[in-house]
Design a protein around this motif. Sequence first.
Motif, short mmCIF file in Angstrom:
data_model
loop_
_atom_site.label_atom_id
_atom_site.label_comp_id
_atom_site.label_asym_id
_atom_site.label_seq_id
_atom_site.Cartn_x
_atom_site.Cartn_y
_atom_site.Cartn_z
N LYS A 286 38.68 65.30 62.37
CA LYS A 286 39.72 66.01 62.63
C LYS A 286 40.83 64.99 63.48
N ASP A 287 40.06 63.69 63.79
CA ASP A 287 41.41 63.09 63.87
C ASP A 287 41.58 62.57 62.45
N VAL A 288 41.63 62.34 61.57
CA VAL A 288 42.32 62.00 60.19
C VAL A 288 43.72 62.37 60.06
N TYR A 289 43.53 64.21 60.05
CA TYR A 289 43.73 65.47 59.96
C TYR A 289 44.69 64.95 61.04
N ASN A 290 44.35 64.96 62.76
CA ASN A 290 45.92 64.65 62.84
C ASN A 290 46.60 63.71 62.74
N ASP A 291 46.11 62.61 63.03
CA ASP A 291 47.02 61.42 62.43
C ASP A 291 47.74 61.48 61.28
N LEU A 292 47.77 62.45 60.15
CA LEU A 292 48.35 62.89 59.00
C LEU A 292 49.59 63.81 59.02
N GLU A 293 48.92 64.80 59.37
CA GLU A 293 50.23 65.12 60.05
C GLU A 293 51.43 64.66 60.86
N GLN A 294 50.66 63.52 61.76
CA GLN A 294 51.80 63.40 62.85
C GLN A 294 52.34 61.85 61.85
N ASP A 295 51.86 61.76 60.45
CA ASP A 295 52.13 60.56 59.22
C ASP A 295 53.56 61.49 59.17
N LEU A 296 53.45 63.01 58.89
CA LEU A 296 53.98 63.23 57.39
C LEU A 296 55.50 64.87 58.24
N LYS A 297 54.89 64.94 59.17
CA LYS A 297 55.14 66.39 60.07
C LYS A 297 54.62 67.42 58.83
N VAL A 298 53.70 67.29 58.58
CA VAL A 298 53.58 68.52 57.58
C VAL A 298 52.88 70.00 57.62
N PRO A 299 52.24 70.02 57.77
CA PRO A 299 51.02 71.20 58.09
C PRO A 299 49.69 70.99 57.43
N ILE A 300 48.40 70.53 58.20
CA ILE A 300 47.78 70.47 57.38
C ILE A 300 46.46 71.68 57.58
N ILE A 301 46.33 72.36 55.98
CA ILE A 301 45.20 73.42 56.11
C ILE A 301 43.70 72.97 55.83
N TYR A 302 42.39 73.26 56.78
CA TYR A 302 41.21 72.89 55.62
C TYR A 302 40.31 73.28 55.81
N ASP A 303 39.42 73.03 55.81
CA ASP A 303 37.89 74.47 55.03
C ASP A 303 38.14 74.70 54.16
N ILE A 304 39.32 74.86 53.04
CA ILE A 304 39.33 75.65 51.91
C ILE A 304 38.20 75.34 50.39
N ASP A 305 38.43 76.40 49.57
CA ASP A 305 37.68 76.36 49.24
C ASP A 305 37.44 76.16 47.79
N CYS A 306 37.36 74.95 47.93
CA CYS A 306 38.05 73.51 47.05
C CYS A 306 36.93 71.99 46.92
N GLY A 307 36.35 72.26 45.51
CA GLY A 307 35.32 70.58 45.29
C GLY A 307 33.67 71.12 45.96
N HIS A 308 32.94 70.09 46.35
CA HIS A 308 31.49 69.77 45.82
C HIS A 308 30.52 70.80 47.16
N VAL A 309 31.33 71.36 48.21
CA VAL A 309 30.56 72.19 48.62
C VAL A 309 31.21 73.64 48.47
N PRO A 310 30.34 74.45 47.43
CA PRO A 310 30.76 75.36 46.49
C PRO A 310 30.45 76.72 47.20
N PRO A 311 31.91 78.15 46.84
CA PRO A 311 32.21 78.27 45.69
C PRO A 311 34.00 77.67 46.03
N GLN A 312 34.39 77.41 44.34
CA GLN A 312 35.43 76.65 44.51
C GLN A 312 36.29 77.65 43.69
N MET A 313 38.01 77.89 44.23
CA MET A 313 38.99 78.88 43.72
C MET A 313 39.56 77.55 42.71
#
Length: 337
Positions: A286-313
């Motif tokens: 969550k520190d990573v996501y917070n730092d990135l949001e502060q860098d870019l000033k854009v919204p962050i969504i996480y834990d979406i259905d994507c990648g190595h923890v299935p299923p994925q969209m």
Amino acid sequence: MITYPLLQKCGTVGVTAPSSGVELELHDMFKQAVSRSEERGYPVICGETVWTQDRAKSAPAETRAKEFNRMMQDNSVDVIIPPWGGELLIEIIDMLDFESFKNKWILGYSDTSVLLLATTLKTGMATAHGTNFVDLRGEYSDTTTVMWEEVLATKEGESVIQYSSDKFQEKWDHEHPSPEVFHLTEKTTLKTLSDENVTLKGRLLGGCIDVISHLIGTPYGNIDEYQKEFIHNEPILWYFENCNLATTNLRRTLVQMRLAGWFDNCSGIMFGRSSANDTVENYDIKDVYNDLEQDLKVPIIYDIDCGHVPPQMTLINGAYAEVEVKDGKGKIEQWFN
């Protein structure tokens, strides 16, 4: 302008291994996936690279590249789905004949996402980040995975909607095979840093961050040129999934992407669930996501259905997307225009 392939019902699936092939002891599992595909009306053509695996690759780079080029040029192959990802796909990138590629879908994730992203950036042809071939071996697919077929059959000018899964798989249980391959036991909840409902819009790009980051600074990772030539400077909505990176390594990678201009004209970033993201000296994900949001000033969504923890969209590189997260549930509509 983005070009969109179209999956025809009963189209032929080409399976080649541009990264890892299938070890001898897993051939029966792979053959089951072939049988399931053909039962569902999709004939399968397998390349020779599928059946071998040694030294972290299916075959020498030249062999893998030639076979992939051949399938991309073959009019009898309608969609290419590698058996799975791997480690060293990047070895073949400079051997691919992008200019000769026919307009057909490439579908996969993990190491395959290097190929997907490079193809879209170089050619403007949409590519599909989603299931690999081996994970289609079940008697049926869960309601999230099964959408790959509907998404790839969406016609140019139309749109397709997907919803977040109800449950995800926490860990593999190979001793007790499931009719749908995955063991979906944990409740899916999409999250935002503000804990508020969020809507994001933009042209999708992304993949496995461990490997696509190695395209930075190469002719196959030119985001600025892609924006100008193919999407007319529309904002990019990035999606990433983390396979192996600890939090500090993930942070370094995201900073490098920012410094390389990958996040210029970015409308938001989505992160898939991950069994990695290991905390380093109290620096957590969550520190990573917070730092990135502060860098870019854009919204962050996480834990979406994507990648190595299935299923994925099934997420389409190049498609225009609108993503809504409300009360932990997600909806994505992708327009093929």
